[in-house]
Design an enzyme around this catalytic site. Sequence first.
Site, short mmCIF file in Angstrom:
data_model
loop_
_atom_site.label_atom_id
_atom_site.label_comp_id
_atom_site.label_asym_id
_atom_site.label_seq_id
_atom_site.Cartn_x
_atom_site.Cartn_y
_atom_site.Cartn_z
N ASP A 30 0.15 -2.86 -5.09
CA ASP A 30 0.28 -3.00 -6.54
C ASP A 30 0.56 -4.45 -6.91
O ASP A 30 1.10 -5.22 -6.10
CB ASP A 30 1.40 -2.06 -7.03
N HIS A 47 -7.58 -8.92 -7.95
CA HIS A 47 -8.06 -7.92 -7.00
C HIS A 47 -8.71 -8.59 -5.79
O HIS A 47 -8.55 -8.15 -4.67
CB HIS A 47 -9.06 -6.96 -7.67
N LEU A 141 -6.56 1.33 16.00
CA LEU A 141 -5.87 1.59 14.73
C LEU A 141 -6.69 2.50 13.82
O LEU A 141 -7.89 2.28 13.62
CB LEU A 141 -5.65 0.24 14.03
C1 IPE Z 1 -1.13 2.79 -8.09
O1 IPE Z 1 -1.04 1.64 -8.83
C2 IPE Z 1 -2.53 2.96 -7.59
C3 IPE Z 1 -2.97 1.98 -6.62
C4 IPE Z 1 -2.25 1.06 -6.07
C5 IPE Z 1 -4.34 2.11 -6.23
P1 IPE Z 1 -1.12 1.68 -10.44
O2 IPE Z 1 -0.90 0.29 -10.87
O3 IPE Z 1 -2.36 2.34 -10.86
O4 IPE Z 1 0.11 2.62 -10.80
P2 IPE Z 1 0.95 2.78 -12.14
O5 IPE Z 1 -0.03 3.05 -13.24
O6 IPE Z 1 1.70 1.51 -12.36
O7 IPE Z 1 1.87 3.94 -11.88
C1 IPE Z 2 -3.14 -2.79 -7.87
O1 IPE Z 2 -2.90 -3.80 -8.77
C2 IPE Z 2 -4.60 -2.50 -7.66
C3 IPE Z 2 -5.06 -1.24 -8.23
C4 IPE Z 2 -4.33 -0.34 -8.81
C5 IPE Z 2 -6.49 -0.98 -8.15
P1 IPE Z 2 -2.86 -3.54 -10.34
O2 IPE Z 2 -4.21 -3.78 -10.89
O3 IPE Z 2 -2.26 -2.21 -10.64
O4 IPE Z 2 -1.88 -4.69 -10.79
P2 IPE Z 2 -0.80 -4.62 -11.94
O5 IPE Z 2 0.09 -3.45 -11.67
O6 IPE Z 2 -1.54 -4.47 -13.24
O7 IPE Z 2 -0.07 -5.93 -11.84
MG MG Z 3 -0.38 -1.57 -11.03
#
Ligand code: IPE
Ligand code: IPE
Ligand code: MG
Length: 251
Positions: A30, A47, A141
């Site tokens: 995240d 990303h 792995l």
């Molecule tokens: C969880 O992250 C999903 C992934 C890391 C793929 P999100 O950023 O989507 O989660 P929320 O919305 O903060 O709970």
């Molecule tokens: C995690 O990073 C990647 C996915 C959920 C695909 P985010 O895109 O959720 O990043 P934040 O939470 O907005 O910073």
């Molecule tokens: Mg996120």
Amino acid sequence: MKIYERFSDAEMKRLGLTGNMPKHVGIIMDGNGRWAKSRMLPRSLGHRAGMDALQEIVRVSKSIGIEALTVYAFSTENWLRPEQEVNALFSLLVEYFYKEIDELDANNVRVHILGSLERFSPKLRELMENARERTEKNTGLHFAIALNYGSRDEITRAVRSIVSEGIPESEITEETISSHLYTRCLPHPDPDVIIRTAGEQRLSNFLLWQAAYSEFVFTDTTFPDFTPEVYFECIKQYMHRTRRFGKVLEV
Ligand code: IPE
Ligand code: IPE
Ligand code: MG
């Protein structure tokens, strides 16, 4: 192409990784968006930076002797994001599979996809299926990528297939459920530890059933900044935990 060497005992000692190593690590990757925002960059570059971080994490997971690594890459709820972001994420995934598959295969890594592939473009589906089939016989792995994954969706599908297979009610056990989840392909389907980056402390629909006795480690570091050093610190936190599984350890 890089060959991932196992760290020597001396190196493991130097890193402080001498305790009880988790067999299965789950990572909720995240904070890509916040990483980009803080640098005034578009989210898609966050990303991309996350993908680069992931490459290193896979490499060192093998080096420190982890048996299974599951990463949460795209949730069933992430479809609610702007179409442009979703498309950018999928292009990156296509690129990732193209770029990484030779190296993963050469390093005896076995790739698994947790999640249903039906909503993906034929190209991405084909790449993912190829990655899975090509590495099927590898014995190193286990690397599982949770894509279009949601635990509630996974459990719903499991219940549906149990019913459609006509398994009698009296024969349904916890094992029946586990063996119908996506994680059935892993040697240790339940993660010993789930690490979540970027400061959030929730599961967001990740491995709800499998996390029954997982340890949780949260770090404020965003995923693009999640270096092997930060990863090792998380593993060390896990090593200091006492897992009781409901029992009393000393009487
Ligand atoms: C969880 O992250 C999903 C992934 C890391 C793929 P999100 O950023 O989507 O989660 P929320 O919305 O903060 O709970
Ligand atoms: C995690 O990073 C990647 C996915 C959920 C695909 P985010 O895109 O959720 O990043 P934040 O939470 O907005 O910073
Ligand atoms: Mg996120």
